[in-house]
Design a protein around this motif. Structure first.
Motif, PDB file in Angstrom:
ATOM      1  N   PRO A  71      76.597  64.359  67.300  1.00  0.00           N
ATOM      2  CA  PRO A  71      77.904  63.747  67.023  1.00  0.00           C
ATOM      3  C   PRO A  71      77.769  62.376  66.368  1.00  0.00           C
ATOM      4  O   PRO A  71      78.513  62.050  65.433  1.00  0.00           O
ATOM      5  N   ALA A  72      76.806  61.564  66.827  1.00  0.00           N
ATOM      6  CA  ALA A  72      76.670  60.217  66.259  1.00  0.00           C
ATOM      7  C   ALA A  72      76.250  60.284  64.795  1.00  0.00           C
ATOM      8  O   ALA A  72      76.754  59.546  63.944  1.00  0.00           O
ATOM      9  N   GLU A  73      75.330  61.209  64.499  1.00  0.00           N
ATOM     10  CA  GLU A  73      74.875  61.353  63.112  1.00  0.00           C
ATOM     11  C   GLU A  73      76.037  61.817  62.234  1.00  0.00           C
ATOM     12  O   GLU A  73      76.274  61.288  61.146  1.00  0.00           O
ATOM     13  N   ARG A  74      76.750  62.815  62.722  1.00  0.00           N
ATOM     14  CA  ARG A  74      77.869  63.338  61.939  1.00  0.00           C
ATOM     15  C   ARG A  74      78.898  62.228  61.673  1.00  0.00           C
ATOM     16  O   ARG A  74      79.375  62.060  60.553  1.00  0.00           O
ATOM     17  N   GLU A  75      79.168  61.470  62.728  1.00  0.00           N
ATOM     18  CA  GLU A  75      80.174  60.411  62.590  1.00  0.00           C
ATOM     19  C   GLU A  75      79.720  59.365  61.576  1.00  0.00           C
ATOM     20  O   GLU A  75      80.495  58.904  60.747  1.00  0.00           O
ATOM     21  N   ALA A  76      78.426  58.997  61.664  1.00  0.00           N
ATOM     22  CA  ALA A  76      77.914  57.976  60.740  1.00  0.00           C
ATOM     23  C   ALA A  76      78.020  58.452  59.292  1.00  0.00           C
ATOM     24  O   ALA A  76      78.460  57.719  58.405  1.00  0.00           O
ATOM     25  N   VAL A  77      77.629  59.707  59.064  1.00  0.00           N
ATOM     26  CA  VAL A  77      77.662  60.254  57.701  1.00  0.00           C
ATOM     27  C   VAL A  77      79.101  60.357  57.219  1.00  0.00           C
ATOM     28  O   VAL A  77      79.457  59.906  56.122  1.00  0.00           O
ATOM     29  N   ASP A  78      79.948  60.956  58.063  1.00  0.00           N
ATOM     30  CA  ASP A  78      81.310  61.216  57.613  1.00  0.00           C
ATOM     31  C   ASP A  78      82.115  59.931  57.456  1.00  0.00           C
ATOM     32  O   ASP A  78      82.938  59.819  56.547  1.00  0.00           O
ATOM     33  N   ALA A  79      81.853  58.946  58.340  1.00  0.00           N
ATOM     34  CA  ALA A  79      82.598  57.687  58.215  1.00  0.00           C
ATOM     35  C   ALA A  79      82.280  57.017  56.889  1.00  0.00           C
ATOM     36  O   ALA A  79      83.123  56.357  56.286  1.00  0.00           O
ATOM     37  N   PHE A  80      81.062  57.206  56.410  1.00  0.00           N
ATOM     38  CA  PHE A  80      80.723  56.599  55.122  1.00  0.00           C
ATOM     39  C   PHE A  80      81.222  57.454  53.966  1.00  0.00           C
ATOM     40  O   PHE A  80      81.792  56.953  53.005  1.00  0.00           O
ATOM     41  N   LEU A  81      81.015  58.772  54.062  1.00  0.00           N
ATOM     42  CA  LEU A  81      81.284  59.620  52.893  1.00  0.00           C
ATOM     43  C   LEU A  81      82.756  59.996  52.725  1.00  0.00           C
ATOM     44  O   LEU A  81      83.261  60.056  51.596  1.00  0.00           O
ATOM     45  N   SER A  82      83.440  60.277  53.818  1.00  0.00           N
ATOM     46  CA  SER A  82      84.784  60.844  53.670  1.00  0.00           C
ATOM     47  C   SER A  82      85.732  59.966  52.865  1.00  0.00           C
ATOM     48  O   SER A  82      86.470  60.474  52.020  1.00  0.00           O
ATOM     49  N   PRO A  83      85.740  58.639  53.077  1.00  0.00           N
ATOM     50  CA  PRO A  83      86.637  57.825  52.238  1.00  0.00           C
ATOM     51  C   PRO A  83      86.258  57.889  50.758  1.00  0.00           C
ATOM     52  O   PRO A  83      87.072  57.598  49.893  1.00  0.00           O
TER      53      PRO A  83
END
Ligand SMILES: Cc1cc2nc3c(=O)[nH]c(=O)nc-3n(C[C@H](O)[C@H](O)[C@H](O)COP(=O)(O)O)c2cc1C
Ligand code: SF4
Ligand code: SF4
Ligand code: SF4
Ligand code: FES
Ligand code: FES
Lengths: 355, 639
Positions: B12-24
């Motif tokens: 979950p932490a990895e996914r959150e880190a990646v998505d928080a950066f990429l999704s915007p």
């Protein structure tokens, strides 16, 4: 496969090689010429001087091509006719009068250029490159595509003596080089010359990766990637002396994106990538190139019609390559054409051809 | 490309880190083959594959940083997730991640310290620190089971004025990254504990964090730039006097006058002035900046780029850091002028990963400038658009080489390209690009505002203007000094308080690892490009490391040899293997176990050096022997 012509017999396209319906060379009925795009530009030329002699060559060729057109022998290791030049081995350097030498495989000719292919400066760098390579890599099987695939001849010609840098280091344990962290290494004491020696990676039935022989020419990575196969199963990882060809996290090929096309084997100039069959024969000292026949034929599987070169020893197919200059393949095959020949060796029980 | 990505769970932490950066930035689709709409008419899914999905490759390095910052290492699951989201093959992600020293692809504790053991820090006792850390935490890079802290050795962190220095990285949300010094082993361990236990003390140690121009702050800043506050400075004029976080303060102190004048004068005039000022690049190669700009302006392809090379990793060099940390608006303004002059729309600052404070200050300056319409669309109502983005380096000296830097931004391994083509024609993203060093850019507002003649009045005919020098080692007041070109080396050393009382200069390094050494007999050398060239030394980026007679020169040379081995990208044989052989040879000399005689070894080293210089692809391999060879010659240690 009893219908092999004797070793040394030269086959012409269309020659039928015997009763075995699987083995024939490309038919002359089929045009070997693929239609090519119209010439985009009128050919232009430049005048330049190579080793003191004035020459006129096309303006869009590499210095290497210009020199070879004049019959000048320039050693190369990391350049291959079918792949983008990487310019990394630095064997092919020539002196164009610049601050540093130029890699002839990738540097282009220019109007008024003066090139020295064999002066002291050039010979010195080539000698050192050979010594550095041979002191760190097992180059026994290494050799450039042209002119004759032999690195030993160049070692002799340039007087390269890799032992000047000390006795060879013992091989690294399996996995140690893959675990190296960027920017860190054990302090050496200088008593031995560090090498990339390590156990071969034998993780599948089809081919072996023996990176103790790898000179890091990038050919396999290019062939697996954008230059040919577009599979991107392997990449160069790490940096400096720890740089190596690797799958992600060094997983075995079967777990990686590899589709076992073997196109990397076809372009490897060092024997680092090798058919499992060849590897096993070499291990027991049974690999006898002189006893082998090479038969050109067309792949039996699909309608594309890829040219194959079957290397046969003791009546068994031990390696399948495809010529780099083959119109259809440029040396590339798929897993079936490359490795799918076990059935050839299977004979009906009781038949007089039983293996 | 047909990606095959292993089915490994992402945490979950990895996914959150990646998505928080990429999704915007790229939306929320899982990747190129996902998120397409079912199209009844075509009876299939339209994949977002192809060019669109692959066009975000340049987000790879920042995404890897996001995971490293959050989790402390980059796991197979994280790589699989990134591969899907960016449509990049996992093997290539692995190849990129394993290139950088600040990224880890093996599990490591979340609290890490990178201890500098390079030139200046060695003189200040870095080896003792390393030995003590080894006792407590085990060997470098090998965390003990159950241990929450780990340590690594690091090349120069660009904090030489406060040697011995270290970089702390504490993974988490938010991550803590702090470069600081001077330190001792107990302090390092205590700070690591602070990091592990989430106490705020670690963030607060970075020195003059208060930013208002108070006397205390000026006093603290004098440790970094001892001339701070003195009159007559050009590049350091605002240091310590102007709040580096306030655009208002910058504007009140001459800020943005140069951009207004540039806009009034027009691009051609700006380039003419820069050319007339004969300013030479300060990144090490001393290339005429005016010529670079004119060529980029003449190039036809669009969009063009301005890149600021802020990767400052040459051992002993920390002068760009002063500008990045203490005068960040000046760099934003300078890049905007450069963009206006060459017709560029995109700007990138490639900033050393070991400079967290600089990154924070620069990001703040960019954001404040954008708020006020000094960046973005229609800058100052002129119809010209310009944006600046920071890209953080990952701990790789070679990424400072201009073409390697482009590769790094583009999301590939930072391996130098062969030139030609040159960046002004084919640079970042294959487009015409001006790349300049931080200090080079910092000179430009002065040229535009005061005119080329006034600018060139300082310095010498071959080296116009003033130069920032980073002084470290055995001098009384290490720090960044601004002096006119032509200042003698001895005067510069005097300016830094000279060597310690009762000691003499034994040897001086100029230009860092890629530079060379001079002995005490050559301290009268005027510091200009032309004098240096005539003397066979190089000013490089202006590192000056002074060693007194207590120094073990061979130990320093060995560190330099190790540096080149570690930092070689590995592409070409003369450098990849040559740097290894050079270090081995030096080790034999140090151990008094030469192969043959010492003279044989020196002859072999000379042969090696010639081939590395002649046949290597880039400046790293070409200079990897120069400091070692000159150090041996000057110190005469073996004769
Ligand atoms: C190995 C290597 C590392 C380099 N590192 C830097 C660096 O950290 N900062 C820098 O400005 N230039 C560095 N350079 C020089 C750049 O390639 C380039 O010349 C410079 O950024 C151009 O800017 P300038 O003309 O303003 O000096 C490096 C060069 C090499 C060969
Ligand atoms: S066999 Fe084919 S897919 Fe596998 S690594 Fe070699 S080139 Fe790539
Ligand atoms: S494995 Fe072969 S092709 Fe690949 S880099 Fe090594 S030597 Fe070159
Ligand atoms: S000289 Fe060194 S750093 Fe430069 S390209 Fe070659 S191996 Fe890489
Ligand atoms: S063949 Fe030219 S560099 Fe390798
Ligand atoms: S910070 Fe340690 S030597 Fe520069």
């Amino acid at each position: 496969m009893t219908s092999q012509p004797p070793a040394g017999v030269h086959l012409e396209p269309g020659d039928y090689t015997g009763s075995d319906p699987l083995v024939f060379t490309s038919s002359p009925a089929r045009s070997p010429q693929v239609p090519s795009a119209p010439q985009a530009r009128a050919p232009k030329t430049v005048e330049m001087t190579i080793d003191g002699a004035p020459v006129t060559v096309p303006d869009n060729v590499t210095i290497l091509a210009a020199c070879r057109s004049q019959g000048i022998d320039i050693p190369t290791l990391c350049t291959l006719s079918t792949l983008t030049p990487e310019g990394v081995c630095r064997m092919c350097v020539v002196d164009t009068g610049g601050r540093v030498l130029a890699p002839s495989c990738s540097a282009r000719v220019g109007q008024g250029m003066t090139v020295w292919t064999d002066n002291d400066r050039v010979r010195h760098s080539r000698k050192l490159v050979l010594e550095l390579l041979a002191s760190s890599v097992d180059v026994d099987l290494a050799g450039p595509e042209l002119p004759d695939g032999s690195i030993a001849r160049y070692m002799a010609e340039y007087g390269a003596d890799p032992s000047r840098f000390g006795p060879p280091s013992p091989p690294a344990p399996a996995g140690a080089r893959d675990a190296a962290e960027a920017g860190h290494h054990e302090q050496p004491d200088g008593s031995v010359a560090e090498r990339v020696a390590q156990p071969a990676k034998v993780d599948n039935d089809l081919f072996v990766r023996d990176y103790a022989k790898c000179i890091l020419c990038y050919k396999c990575v290019e062939a697996c990637g954008a230059d040919a196969q577009n599979t991107f199963a392997i990449s160069v990882a790490g940096r400096g002396f720890s740089a190596r060809v690797s799958t992600e996290f060094d997983v075995g090929l079967a777990e990686s994106a590899c589709v076992f096309c073997g196109n990397c084997i076809n372009v490897c100039p060092t024997g680092a990538l090798m058919f499992r069959s060849e590897y096993e024969l070499r291990r027991v000292g049974e690999w006898r190139e002189d006893d082998q026949t090479v038969t050109r034929t067309i792949c039996p599987y699909c309608g594309v019609g890829c040219t194959l070169e079957l290397h046969v020893q003791d009546n068994r197919i031990v390696k399948v390559l495809s010529p780099l200059d083959a119109q259809v393949t440029s040396g590339n095959l798929c897993v079936k054409g490359r490795f799918g020949f076990d059935f050839v060796h299977v004979r009906p029980k009781g038949s007089d051809r039983e293996a | 490309m047909d990606l095959r990505i292993a089915d490994i769970a992402v945490s979950p932490a990895e996914r959150e880190a990646v998505d928080a950066f990429l999704s915007p930035r790229i939306g929320t689709a899982r990747g190129g083959w996902d998120g397409g709409e079912r199209n009844i008419e075509l009876d299939g899914r339209t994949a977002r594959g192809g060019h669109e999905a692959r066009s975000h490759r340049d987000l790879l390095l920042p995404t890897l940083h996001a995971v490293q910052d959050r989790v402390g290492w980059i796991s197979p699951g994280a790589v699989a997730h990134i591969a899907r989201r960016l449509t990049v093959p996992p093997a290539e992600i692995f190849g990129v991640a394993t290139f950088y020293a600040l990224l880890s692809t093996t599990e490591r504790p979340s609290a890490a310290v990178h201890v500098c053991d390079d030139m200046a820090c060695r003189l200040a006792g870095a080896e003792d620190i390393c030995q003590q850390l080894e006792v407590t935490l085990g060997p470098a890079g090998h965390a003990q089971p159950g241990e929450q802290r780990t340590w690594h050795r690091s090349p120069c962190l660009g904090q030489c004025e406060r040697a011995p220095a270290a970089l702390f990285t504490i993974a988490g949300d938010p991550a803590i990254r702090v470069s600081t010094g001077p330190l001792d082993a107990p302090t390092i361990l205590a700070r690591l504990d602070d990091g592990v236990h989430g106490q705020g003390r670690l963030e607060a140690v970075e020195g003059p964090l208060g930013t208002a121009a108070t006397p205390e702050r000026l006093e603290q800043l004098r440790l970094l730039a001892p001339q701070a506050g003195q009159p007559g400075l050009r590049l350091l004029a605002r240091i310590g006097r102007v709040d580096p976080t306030s655009l208002t303060a910058y504007l009140a102190n001459g800020g943005y006058r140069a951009l207004r004048e540039a806009i009034a004068a027009g691009p051609e005039r700006v380039i003419a002035e820069v050319t007339a000022a004969e300013v030479l690049g300060r990144g090490g190669a001393a290339f005429p900046t005016g010529r670079k700009w004119a060529a980029a302006r003449a190039a036809e392809a669009r969009p063009k780029n301005i890149v600021c090379n802020a990767d400052e990793a040459e051992p002993g060099t920390f002068k760009d850091r002063v500008i990045l940390e203490e005068d960040p608006f000046a760099l934003v303004e300078a890049m905007t002028i450069a963009a206006f002059a060459v017709g560029a729309e995109r700007g990138f600052i490639y900033l050393r990963g070991e400079y967290p404070l600089a990154e924070a200050r620069m990001q703040n300056a960019i954001d404040r400038a954008r708020e006020k319409g000094l960046l973005g669309r229609n800058v100052l109502d002129t119809g010209f658009d310009f944006e600046i983005e920071i890209r953080r380096g990952g701990g790789a000296y070679i990424a400072g080489e201009e073409t390697a830097l482009f590769e790094s931004i583009e999301g590939d391994r930072p391996e130098p390209r062969s030139k030609p083509p040159f960046p002004v024609e084919v640079g970042l993203f294959g487009k015409p690009t001006v790349i300049n060093n931080v200090e080079t850019l910092a000179n430009l507002p002065h040229i535009v505002r005061d005119g080329a003649a006034a600018y060139a009045a300082t310095g010498t005919p071959g080296s116009r203007g003033s130069k920032l020098f980073s002084l470290s080692g055995h001098v009384a007041r290490p720090g960044v000094y601004e002096v006119p070109f032509g200042t003698r080396l001895s005067d510069l050393i005097e300016l830094a308080g000279g060597v310690r009382d009762g000691h003499q200069v034994k040897i001086v390094n100029i230009g860092g690892a890629a530079g060379s050494f001079v002995g005490p007999d050559r301290l009268d050398l005027p510091l200009t490009y032309e004098h240096a060239r005539a003397e066979g030394v190089t000013i490089g980026a202006g590192a000056v490391v002074v060693f007194d007679e207590t120094t073990d020169v061979l130990d320093i040379l060995r560190r330099i040899a190790a540096f080149f081995r570690d930092e070689s990208c590995g592409q070409c044989v003369p450098c990849r293997v040559g740097t290894v052989r050079q270090e081995e040879l030096l080790a034999r000399l140090i151990a008094h176990r030469p192969r043959g005689t010492v003279a044989d070894e020196l002859a072999l080293l000379d042969e090696l050096g010639r081939a590395m210089r002649d046949a290597s692809i880039c400046g790293l391999g070409q200079t990897a022997n120069s400091a070692v060879a000159s150090g041996l010659r000057v110190a005469g240690v073996l004769s």
